[in-house]
Design a protein around this motif. Structure first.
Motif, PDB file in Angstrom:
ATOM      1  N   THR A 192       0.839  -1.204   0.000  1.00  0.00           N
ATOM      2  CA  THR A 192       0.000   0.000   0.000  1.00  0.00           C
ATOM      3  C   THR A 192       0.872   1.250   0.000  1.00  0.00           C
ATOM      4  O   THR A 192       0.516   2.261  -0.597  1.00  0.00           O
ATOM      5  N   GLN A 193       2.007   1.156   0.640  1.00  0.00           N
ATOM      6  CA  GLN A 193       2.920   2.291   0.657  1.00  0.00           C
ATOM      7  C   GLN A 193       3.378   2.625  -0.756  1.00  0.00           C
ATOM      8  O   GLN A 193       3.440   3.792  -1.145  1.00  0.00           O
ATOM      9  N   ALA A 194       3.667   1.602  -1.510  1.00  0.00           N
ATOM     10  CA  ALA A 194       4.109   1.806  -2.893  1.00  0.00           C
ATOM     11  C   ALA A 194       2.999   2.451  -3.710  1.00  0.00           C
ATOM     12  O   ALA A 194       3.233   3.363  -4.506  1.00  0.00           O
ATOM     13  N   SER A 195       1.782   2.000  -3.503  1.00  0.00           N
ATOM     14  CA  SER A 195       0.677   2.556  -4.299  1.00  0.00           C
ATOM     15  C   SER A 195       0.383   3.996  -3.904  1.00  0.00           C
ATOM     16  O   SER A 195      -0.252   4.729  -4.649  1.00  0.00           O
ATOM     17  N   LEU A 196       0.842   4.385  -2.733  1.00  0.00           N
ATOM     18  CA  LEU A 196       0.634   5.773  -2.317  1.00  0.00           C
ATOM     19  C   LEU A 196       1.790   6.668  -2.748  1.00  0.00           C
ATOM     20  O   LEU A 196       1.684   7.897  -2.706  1.00  0.00           O
ATOM     21  N   ALA A 197       2.875   6.055  -3.144  1.00  0.00           N
ATOM     22  CA  ALA A 197       4.071   6.846  -3.452  1.00  0.00           C
ATOM     23  C   ALA A 197       3.935   7.590  -4.777  1.00  0.00           C
ATOM     24  O   ALA A 197       4.408   8.714  -4.913  1.00  0.00           O
ATOM     25  N   ALA A 198       3.269   6.971  -5.725  1.00  0.00           N
ATOM     26  CA  ALA A 198       3.210   7.539  -7.082  1.00  0.00           C
ATOM     27  C   ALA A 198       2.729   8.992  -7.140  1.00  0.00           C
ATOM     28  O   ALA A 198       3.488   9.890  -7.492  1.00  0.00           O
TER      29      ALA A 198
END
Lengths: 240, 240
Positions: free
Chosen positions: B232-238
């Motif tokens: 989820t962190q990755a999906s929020l990084a973009a």
DNA sequence: TGGGAAGCTTGAACACGTTCTAAACTCCTG
DNA sequence: CAGGAGTTTAGAACGTGTTCAAGCTTCCCA
């Protein structure tokens, strides 16, 4: 469309008056405006302190500040914007927080949390009104509700914990900070609506902080955090 | 002092009208009252659906429901209480949730979270108004804001996770549940005030859930939860 | 089956936040 | 100093949530 103040000074809306004063020459007209702004914020703070939100009517505020009813609308745009301005103007935090120093980076987070909560519950009539404004969804006056300096302070604490190795490096510090803030917001909300006693408020917030930090902690630091979770849990168990 | 409805029926205030109807004999007066209550809730729901909260004025509501302006106050006490009554009357959750079954107890928590969020963002005009009422601090109408059945459902999910060994037995399930709810509340608040896009909303909520559950998880279950946090962190990084 | 009493509905009214108009005032510019 | 731009002012007004006194409807008991 939500509208801000109608004057030509939208760009400085929401800044604290002292911040405006700090930005140099300031024609006489602007100075008068800043002065009126200051009077209004001052009157609002006094009225909130004396009577809570209930006693803060725009007509009463205008009378107290010695201006006409329309002036606060010209300078701030809405009643809520005025309360928000009062909130931003509280800068005692900075001073209190600057004195806190702990070796353990996680410890200092909990210390800051305690300090914040003491601050709020120490002046309930005042901060209940201010936090009510935070939770007000009626208009779009939202930007920078919380003091930017205060945010920076908290961010510094979390980053310190990351740097010291207490928080796993794979965890995004800003997301972590945001979740911690959401615990605080939630607890403060319960306090504002009167669903939690000051005693439980602190324990509840600490428990939430500990749980989230435990989720984000590096392995070496899990022990003390787990202990803290259990400890706060115990203190919450007594009164049903 | 905050006052409820002024009639003699304080004890059934806030119950959905169908629940009242289910409790038998119901004199002619009571029946009329229940009918009026139903009409008011119905009218409120329609008006919210059509125009959002902005279009929901008490005069318009009274006219639409075919009663006088004072009647909603007699039966509910305040405008907010009516919106809360509408909120409690939404029982479609139950049906949707009953169909969800997952082997992994943690998986079913995330599935329920997704289902809830889909529900809300799927009908923004309606649920923004309803959630605004949740965050309204102006009066003391708070008890049982959220559907009790819904609460019981969530509690069941958490208790299931505890029983299955996914959650450490030393963690208090009710406190855990409360912190999960505070993540949901916080995220929904950001959604209501327009500070978060529907896309980020889901990711943010999942991230918070994962982080808290990770803090409370038994050792064997920390792997998948940590993976979920990072995901989820990755999906929020973009998007910044 | 009446008559008193409770409870409900009603329209008017209040206080509030907010906006508007026109007039007065203050400041900056030339 | 004169003109004009920008603000504040007073006052009224609008729409809002909420409450009030008065009348009407329904219930309950003799």
């Amino acid at each position: 469309m939500v509208c801000g103040p109608r004057g030509a000074d939208q760009e400085i809306t929401g800044l604290s008056p002292t911040a405006v004063l700090a930005t140099q020459p300031l024609s006489r007209r602007e100075a008068g405006k800043a002065e009126r702004r200051r009077q209004i914020i001052q009157a609002a703070r006094d009225l909130i302190r004396e009577t809570g939100n209930a006693g803060l009517s725009m007509r009463g505020l205008a009378a107290r500040a010695g201006v006409s009813l329309a002036t606060p609308y010209n300078l701030f745009g809405s009643k809520r914007a005025i309360v928000v301005a009062v909130l931003q103007d509280v800068r005692e935090f900075q001073e209190r927080f600057s004195t806190l120093q702990a070796v353990d980076p996680l410890e200092s987070i909990f210390a800051a949390l305690d300090l914040s909560l003491q601050f709020y519950v120490g002046d309930p009539a005042f901060y209940r009104t201010l936090w009510s404004a935070v939770f007000d969804t009626s208009d779009g006056v939202r930007g920078e509700i919380l003091n930017p300096k205060r945010d920076a302070f908290w961010r510094g604490l979390v980053l310190g914990a990351v740097r010291s190795g207490a928080i796993a490096s794979e965890v995004d510090p800003d997301l972590l900070l945001r979740h911690l803030e959401s615990v605080l917001r939630s607890v403060m909300f319960d306090w504002v609506v009167g669903e939690i006693s000051p005693a439980r408020l602190g324990a509840m917030a600490r428990h939430g902080y500990a749980l989230i930090l435990l989720g984000a902690a590096a392995d070496d630091w899990r022990g003390p955090l787990r202990a803290r979770v259990l400890e706060t849990q115990a203190s919450l168990a007594a009164p049903a």
